[in-house]
Design a protein around this motif. Structure first.
Motif, PDB file in Angstrom:
ATOM      1  N   GLN A 103      -6.939  65.691 -63.630  1.00  0.00           N
ATOM      2  CA  GLN A 103      -8.397  65.619 -63.936  1.00  0.00           C
ATOM      3  C   GLN A 103      -9.188  66.493 -63.091  1.00  0.00           C
ATOM      4  O   GLN A 103      -9.263  66.561 -61.707  1.00  0.00           O
ATOM      5  CB  GLN A 103      -8.960  64.165 -63.701  1.00  0.00           C
ATOM      6  CG  GLN A 103      -8.090  63.249 -64.582  1.00  0.00           C
ATOM      7  CD  GLN A 103      -8.921  61.779 -64.424  1.00  0.00           C
ATOM      8  OE1 GLN A 103      -9.371  61.359 -63.329  1.00  0.00           O
ATOM      9  NE2 GLN A 103      -8.751  61.028 -65.524  1.00  0.00           N
ATOM     10  N   MET A 104      -9.660  67.584 -63.678  1.00  0.00           N
ATOM     11  CA  MET A 104     -10.513  68.522 -62.920  1.00  0.00           C
ATOM     12  C   MET A 104     -11.517  68.849 -63.900  1.00  0.00           C
ATOM     13  O   MET A 104     -11.363  69.071 -65.230  1.00  0.00           O
ATOM     14  CB  MET A 104      -9.804  69.919 -62.842  1.00  0.00           C
ATOM     15  CG  MET A 104      -8.585  69.869 -61.831  1.00  0.00           C
ATOM     16  SD  MET A 104      -7.635  71.275 -61.379  1.00  0.00           S
ATOM     17  CE  MET A 104      -6.999  71.574 -63.071  1.00  0.00           C
ATOM     18  N   PRO A 105     -12.848  69.062 -63.379  1.00  0.00           N
ATOM     19  CA  PRO A 105     -13.844  69.538 -64.126  1.00  0.00           C
ATOM     20  C   PRO A 105     -13.602  71.080 -64.770  1.00  0.00           C
ATOM     21  O   PRO A 105     -12.680  71.828 -64.273  1.00  0.00           O
ATOM     22  CB  PRO A 105     -15.063  69.642 -63.350  1.00  0.00           C
ATOM     23  CG  PRO A 105     -14.582  69.518 -61.880  1.00  0.00           C
ATOM     24  CD  PRO A 105     -13.272  69.133 -62.000  1.00  0.00           C
ATOM     25  N   GLY A 106     -13.871  71.180 -66.039  1.00  0.00           N
ATOM     26  CA  GLY A 106     -13.906  72.474 -66.543  1.00  0.00           C
ATOM     27  C   GLY A 106     -12.619  72.837 -67.191  1.00  0.00           C
ATOM     28  O   GLY A 106     -12.104  74.026 -67.635  1.00  0.00           O
ATOM     29  N   GLY A 107     -11.435  71.851 -67.092  1.00  0.00           N
ATOM     30  CA  GLY A 107     -10.305  71.932 -67.822  1.00  0.00           C
ATOM     31  C   GLY A 107      -9.320  71.257 -66.931  1.00  0.00           C
ATOM     32  O   GLY A 107      -9.293  71.183 -65.847  1.00  0.00           O
ATOM     33  N   THR A 108      -8.289  70.376 -67.820  1.00  0.00           N
ATOM     34  CA  THR A 108      -7.566  69.280 -67.163  1.00  0.00           C
ATOM     35  C   THR A 108      -6.150  70.055 -66.529  1.00  0.00           C
ATOM     36  O   THR A 108      -5.928  71.281 -67.301  1.00  0.00           O
ATOM     37  CB  THR A 108      -7.227  68.224 -67.903  1.00  0.00           C
ATOM     38  OG1 THR A 108      -6.593  68.798 -69.251  1.00  0.00           O
ATOM     39  CG2 THR A 108      -8.633  67.403 -68.455  1.00  0.00           C
ATOM     40  N   GLY A 109      -5.479  69.478 -65.624  1.00  0.00           N
ATOM     41  CA  GLY A 109      -3.947  69.740 -65.437  1.00  0.00           C
ATOM     42  C   GLY A 109      -3.224  69.637 -66.624  1.00  0.00           C
ATOM     43  O   GLY A 109      -2.253  70.625 -66.751  1.00  0.00           O
ATOM     44  N   ASP A 110      -3.529  68.846 -67.697  1.00  0.00           N
ATOM     45  CA  ASP A 110      -2.667  68.590 -68.947  1.00  0.00           C
ATOM     46  C   ASP A 110      -3.070  69.901 -69.632  1.00  0.00           C
ATOM     47  O   ASP A 110      -1.855  70.247 -70.145  1.00  0.00           O
ATOM     48  CB  ASP A 110      -3.235  67.413 -69.501  1.00  0.00           C
ATOM     49  CG  ASP A 110      -3.016  66.041 -69.023  1.00  0.00           C
ATOM     50  OD1 ASP A 110      -2.876  66.188 -67.660  1.00  0.00           O
ATOM     51  OD2 ASP A 110      -3.289  65.129 -69.656  1.00  0.00           O
ATOM     52  N   GLU A 111      -4.237  70.237 -69.773  1.00  0.00           N
ATOM     53  CA  GLU A 111      -4.320  71.663 -70.683  1.00  0.00           C
ATOM     54  C   GLU A 111      -3.847  72.816 -70.067  1.00  0.00           C
ATOM     55  O   GLU A 111      -3.108  73.494 -70.482  1.00  0.00           O
ATOM     56  CB  GLU A 111      -6.142  71.907 -70.685  1.00  0.00           C
ATOM     57  CG  GLU A 111      -6.663  70.744 -71.492  1.00  0.00           C
ATOM     58  CD  GLU A 111      -8.029  70.769 -71.382  1.00  0.00           C
ATOM     59  OE1 GLU A 111      -8.746  70.166 -72.160  1.00  0.00           O
ATOM     60  OE2 GLU A 111      -8.667  71.515 -70.255  1.00  0.00           O
ATOM     61  N   VAL A 112      -3.699  72.804 -68.500  1.00  0.00           N
ATOM     62  CA  VAL A 112      -3.222  73.899 -67.752  1.00  0.00           C
ATOM     63  C   VAL A 112      -1.561  73.834 -68.028  1.00  0.00           C
ATOM     64  O   VAL A 112      -1.035  74.866 -68.527  1.00  0.00           O
ATOM     65  CB  VAL A 112      -3.378  73.776 -66.377  1.00  0.00           C
ATOM     66  CG1 VAL A 112      -2.344  74.948 -65.465  1.00  0.00           C
ATOM     67  CG2 VAL A 112      -4.745  74.207 -66.170  1.00  0.00           C
TER      68      VAL A 112
END
Length: 189
Positions: free
Chosen positions: A58-67
């Motif tokens: 969980q990170m603002p501006g894009g999640t670790g899942d998306e990375v």
């Protein structure tokens, strides 16, 4: 391995104090590159090679899942551990990571997992697949009650996949032991 020198690790978390801590914990044995956003992580991956990565979910501006999805879409197959405050659920079954740690984590645990990831990066694809699937099953079994798992079609499919991957890994190991190992050893000097 990415080349000469120590293995290179990517540590991604929106809390810079955590990436600084990971870097300090790993500095004796690894070169650590840090990023505090999904965008910065993907920029780093575009510029250099990594032996393993640690991703916050969980990170603002894009999640670790998306990375993680983007890494795999770009054919980066280095091992990845999700280091997160998100308790695992059956949603992790389809995620292409190699290990999963729930924060807070300590130095010993981080060092152990990174050492394991770097070693796994050198395994053949069948063994890596088996270890990743088996770890997902172990994480779910530790986090979820038996009834939830028994009711989950994705967990049942995961269990079948672990069994299939174990059989393929055993076959690869047997092939190595039947003489291919000597050839491979000669090829690597």
């Amino acid at each position: 391995m990415t080349g000469d020198g120590p293995p290179t690790i990517l540590a991604v978390d929106d809390e810079p104090s955590l990436t600084t801590l990971y870097e300090a914990w790993l500095a004796d044995d690894y070169r650590v590159e840090t990023a505090s956003s999904a965008e910065a992580a993907l920029e780093l991956v575009a510029e250099e090679s990594f032996d393993a990565a640690m991703l916050d979910r969980q990170m603002p501006g894009g999640t670790g899942d998306e990375v993680l999805s983007e890494l795999r879409a770009r054919n980066h197959d280095f091992p990845v551990v999700m280091v997160t405050g998100v308790d695992p659920d059956t949603d992790i079954v389809e995620m292409p990571f190699d290990d999963y740690l729930v924060k807070p984590v300590g130095k010993r645990e981080v060092r152990r997992v990174v050492r394991s990831l770097v070693a796994r990066g050198s395994y053949n694809d069948q063994l890596r697949e088996y270890f990743a699937l088996a770890r997902k099953r172990a994480v779910l079994e530790a986090a979820c009650d038996r009834e939830t798992l028994e009711d989950s079609a994705s967990y049942r499919a995961l269990t079948a996949s672990v069994d299939d991957a174990a059989a393929r890994a055993d076959a690869a190991r047997a092939e190595l032991l039947d003489g291919a190992f000597e050839e491979a050893a000669l090829d690597f000097g």
